[in-house]
Design a protein around this motif. Structure first.
Motif, PDB file in Angstrom:
ATOM      1  N   GLU A 190       0.822  -1.211   0.000  1.00  0.00           N
ATOM      2  CA  GLU A 190       0.000   0.000   0.000  1.00  0.00           C
ATOM      3  C   GLU A 190       0.858   1.263   0.000  1.00  0.00           C
ATOM      4  OE1 GLU A 190      -2.925   0.127  -0.790  1.00  0.00           O
ATOM      5  OE2 GLU A 190      -3.654  -1.890  -0.425  1.00  0.00           O
ATOM      6  N   PHE A 191       2.025   1.182   0.621  1.00  0.00           N
ATOM      7  CA  PHE A 191       2.928   2.331   0.621  1.00  0.00           C
ATOM      8  C   PHE A 191       3.378   2.627  -0.813  1.00  0.00           C
ATOM      9  CE2 PHE A 191       6.990   4.467   1.754  1.00  0.00           C
ATOM     10  CZ  PHE A 191       6.465   5.453   2.557  1.00  0.00           C
ATOM     11  N   GLU A 192       3.700   1.566  -1.549  1.00  0.00           N
ATOM     12  CA  GLU A 192       4.117   1.728  -2.945  1.00  0.00           C
ATOM     13  C   GLU A 192       2.970   2.303  -3.778  1.00  0.00           C
ATOM     14  OE1 GLU A 192       5.393  -1.924  -4.775  1.00  0.00           O
ATOM     15  OE2 GLU A 192       5.305  -1.014  -6.767  1.00  0.00           O
ATOM     16  N   MET A 193       1.754   1.753  -3.611  1.00  0.00           N
ATOM     17  CA  MET A 193       0.599   2.253  -4.361  1.00  0.00           C
ATOM     18  C   MET A 193       0.339   3.722  -4.029  1.00  0.00           C
ATOM     19  SD  MET A 193      -0.460   0.050  -6.360  1.00  0.00           S
ATOM     20  CE  MET A 193       0.862  -1.076  -6.569  1.00  0.00           C
ATOM     21  N   ASN A 194       0.505   4.040  -2.756  1.00  0.00           N
ATOM     22  CA  ASN A 194       0.293   5.418  -2.315  1.00  0.00           C
ATOM     23  C   ASN A 194       1.254   6.369  -3.030  1.00  0.00           C
ATOM     24  OD1 ASN A 194       1.084   7.736  -0.457  1.00  0.00           O
ATOM     25  ND2 ASN A 194      -0.824   7.047   0.451  1.00  0.00           N
ATOM     26  N   GLN A 195       2.526   5.967  -3.114  1.00  0.00           N
ATOM     27  CA  GLN A 195       3.516   6.825  -3.771  1.00  0.00           C
ATOM     28  C   GLN A 195       3.205   6.970  -5.260  1.00  0.00           C
ATOM     29  OE1 GLN A 195       5.927   8.296  -1.840  1.00  0.00           O
ATOM     30  NE2 GLN A 195       4.932   7.245  -0.156  1.00  0.00           N
ATOM     31  N   LEU A 196       2.832   5.852  -5.885  1.00  0.00           N
ATOM     32  CA  LEU A 196       2.502   5.896  -7.315  1.00  0.00           C
ATOM     33  C   LEU A 196       1.326   6.830  -7.561  1.00  0.00           C
ATOM     34  CD1 LEU A 196       2.531   2.184  -8.606  1.00  0.00           C
ATOM     35  CD2 LEU A 196       4.089   4.030  -9.227  1.00  0.00           C
ATOM     36  N   ASN A 197       0.269   6.615  -6.782  1.00  0.00           N
ATOM     37  CA  ASN A 197      -0.944   7.391  -7.016  1.00  0.00           C
ATOM     38  C   ASN A 197      -0.739   8.869  -6.699  1.00  0.00           C
ATOM     39  OD1 ASN A 197      -2.512   5.245  -7.984  1.00  0.00           O
ATOM     40  ND2 ASN A 197      -2.943   4.533  -5.906  1.00  0.00           N
ATOM     41  N   ARG A 198       0.055   9.142  -5.684  1.00  0.00           N
ATOM     42  CA  ARG A 198       0.302  10.559  -5.352  1.00  0.00           C
ATOM     43  C   ARG A 198       1.192  11.241  -6.372  1.00  0.00           C
ATOM     44  NH1 ARG A 198       1.847  11.223   0.726  1.00  0.00           N
ATOM     45  NH2 ARG A 198       2.147  13.383   0.113  1.00  0.00           N
ATOM     46  N   LYS A 199       2.096  10.469  -6.955  1.00  0.00           N
ATOM     47  CA  LYS A 199       2.948  11.049  -8.005  1.00  0.00           C
ATOM     48  C   LYS A 199       2.080  11.474  -9.200  1.00  0.00           C
ATOM     49  CE  LYS A 199       6.666   9.544 -11.120  1.00  0.00           C
ATOM     50  NZ  LYS A 199       6.915  10.877 -11.584  1.00  0.00           N
ATOM     51  N   LEU A 200       1.068  10.652  -9.474  1.00  0.00           N
ATOM     52  CA  LEU A 200       0.191  10.930 -10.616  1.00  0.00           C
ATOM     53  C   LEU A 200      -0.830  12.028 -10.303  1.00  0.00           C
ATOM     54  CD1 LEU A 200      -0.533   7.229 -11.633  1.00  0.00           C
ATOM     55  CD2 LEU A 200       0.861   8.866 -12.912  1.00  0.00           C
ATOM     56  N   ALA A 201      -1.255  12.087  -9.047  1.00  0.00           N
ATOM     57  CA  ALA A 201      -2.334  13.037  -8.692  1.00  0.00           C
ATOM     58  C   ALA A 201      -2.202  13.405  -7.215  1.00  0.00           C
ATOM     59  CB  ALA A 201      -3.687  12.404  -8.969  1.00  0.00           C
ATOM     60  N   ASP A 202      -1.495  14.507  -6.941  1.00  0.00           N
ATOM     61  CA  ASP A 202      -1.289  14.843  -5.521  1.00  0.00           C
ATOM     62  C   ASP A 202      -2.487  15.569  -4.906  1.00  0.00           C
ATOM     63  OD1 ASP A 202      -1.004  17.309  -6.626  1.00  0.00           O
ATOM     64  OD2 ASP A 202       1.074  17.626  -5.989  1.00  0.00           O
ATOM     65  N   ASP A 203      -3.538  15.767  -5.717  1.00  0.00           N
ATOM     66  CA  ASP A 203      -4.765  16.352  -5.170  1.00  0.00           C
ATOM     67  C   ASP A 203      -5.753  15.264  -4.719  1.00  0.00           C
ATOM     68  OD1 ASP A 203      -4.987  15.559  -7.824  1.00  0.00           O
ATOM     69  OD2 ASP A 203      -6.565  17.005  -8.278  1.00  0.00           O
ATOM     70  N   ILE A 204      -5.390  14.009  -4.944  1.00  0.00           N
ATOM     71  CA  ILE A 204      -6.257  12.904  -4.508  1.00  0.00           C
ATOM     72  C   ILE A 204      -5.525  12.162  -3.396  1.00  0.00           C
ATOM     73  CG2 ILE A 204      -7.393  10.759  -5.220  1.00  0.00           C
ATOM     74  CD1 ILE A 204      -7.599  11.940  -8.040  1.00  0.00           C
ATOM     75  N   GLU A 205      -6.150  12.084  -2.248  1.00  0.00           N
ATOM     76  CA  GLU A 205      -5.483  11.517  -1.068  1.00  0.00           C
ATOM     77  C   GLU A 205      -5.936  10.075  -0.832  1.00  0.00           C
ATOM     78  OE1 GLU A 205      -2.625  11.665   1.217  1.00  0.00           O
ATOM     79  OE2 GLU A 205      -3.207  13.727   0.732  1.00  0.00           O
ATOM     80  N   SER A 206      -4.968   9.208  -0.471  1.00  0.00           N
ATOM     81  CA  SER A 206      -5.329   7.848  -0.065  1.00  0.00           C
ATOM     82  C   SER A 206      -5.618   7.846   1.427  1.00  0.00           C
ATOM     83  CB  SER A 206      -4.195   6.871  -0.362  1.00  0.00           C
ATOM     84  OG  SER A 206      -3.965   6.802  -1.745  1.00  0.00           O
ATOM     85  N   VAL A 207      -6.717   7.230   1.792  1.00  0.00           N
ATOM     86  CA  VAL A 207      -7.148   7.181   3.187  1.00  0.00           C
ATOM     87  C   VAL A 207      -7.255   5.703   3.566  1.00  0.00           C
ATOM     88  CG1 VAL A 207      -9.033   7.750   4.772  1.00  0.00           C
ATOM     89  CG2 VAL A 207      -8.456   9.315   2.912  1.00  0.00           C
ATOM     90  N   TYR A 208      -6.631   5.331   4.688  1.00  0.00           N
ATOM     91  CA  TYR A 208      -6.607   3.918   5.075  1.00  0.00           C
ATOM     92  C   TYR A 208      -7.450   3.696   6.316  1.00  0.00           C
ATOM     93  CZ  TYR A 208      -2.975   3.856   1.644  1.00  0.00           C
ATOM     94  OH  TYR A 208      -2.305   3.983   0.452  1.00  0.00           O
ATOM     95  N   LEU A 209      -8.342   2.736   6.220  1.00  0.00           N
ATOM     96  CA  LEU A 209      -9.129   2.334   7.390  1.00  0.00           C
ATOM     97  C   LEU A 209      -8.553   1.027   7.896  1.00  0.00           C
ATOM     98  CD1 LEU A 209     -12.792   3.026   6.156  1.00  0.00           C
ATOM     99  CD2 LEU A 209     -11.220   4.565   7.363  1.00  0.00           C
TER     100      LEU A 209
END
Ligand code: PNS
Length: 168
Positions: free
Chosen positions: A104-123
């Motif tokens: 999930e850390f890797e996915m978070n970095q990938l997704n934030r690199k592509l779109a830093d206006d969209i935040e990943s939230v973990y429950l």
């Protein structure tokens, strides 16, 4: 569509949906006004799925039919593009054990690199689901073990049918 803080995407392969996924979706639906469950058509890292995207979507539709602010949609694009299309500001994911963290850390970095206006939230997963994953359920079903308390109604039967058909 401009990101809206009231909208979230819950993405995943859902092959098939488990009670652990549903727990996260239900909790997300209590926080956000609109939750779009994004079913990945062909997950790149997981190879061939057991169920087609439309089958996985149908299981989710049935399991969430009583939650009015949840929608289910299949996507075959980058996750952040799917989120943007729906104006989602958040990607909501469940986090089970330490073993989930690295992925999930890797996915978070990938997704934030592509779109830093969209935040990943973990429950954090509820304790009773902290061991539960789709691959484990498929494995149990392959050997005929009981999975009725791990997946929503309909999914257990479909799993037994599919796997016993493939392994007569
Ligand atoms: O845990 P899952 O089911 O493998 O999650 C799938 C998903 C899409 C949430 C995860 O692979 C992700 O965050 N990917 C980001 C990169 C991306 O957009 N890939 C295209 C879809 S596979």
């Amino acid at each position: 569509m401009a990101p809206d803080g009231r909208v979230a995407v819950c993405p995943g392969s859902y092959d098939p949906v488990t009670n652990g996924h549903l727990d996260i979706i239900e909790r997300a639906a209590r926080i956000f006004e609109r939750v779009i469950v994004g079913v990945v058509d062909q997950p790149l890292r997981k190879g061939q799925t057991l169920f087609t995207a439309e089958e996985r979507k149908a299981f989710l539709l049935q399991a969430t039919e009583k939650i009015p602010n949840v929608e289910i949609e299949v996507f075959d694009t980058l996750l952040v593009d799917f989120a943007r299309k729906h104006g989602a500001r958040a990607l909501v994911k469940g986090l089970r054990a330490i073993s989930d963290f690295e992925y999930e850390f890797e996915m978070n970095q990938l997704n934030r690199k592509l779109a830093d206006d969209i935040e990943s939230v973990y429950l954090m997963s509820s304790p009773q689901y902290s061991f539960l994953r789709s691959s484990g359920v498929r494995e149990l079903a392959t050997f005929g073990a009981s999975i009725e308390d791990l997946v929503p109604d309909g999914v257990a039967k479909a799993l037994h049918d599919r796997l016993s058909r493939e392994n007569p």
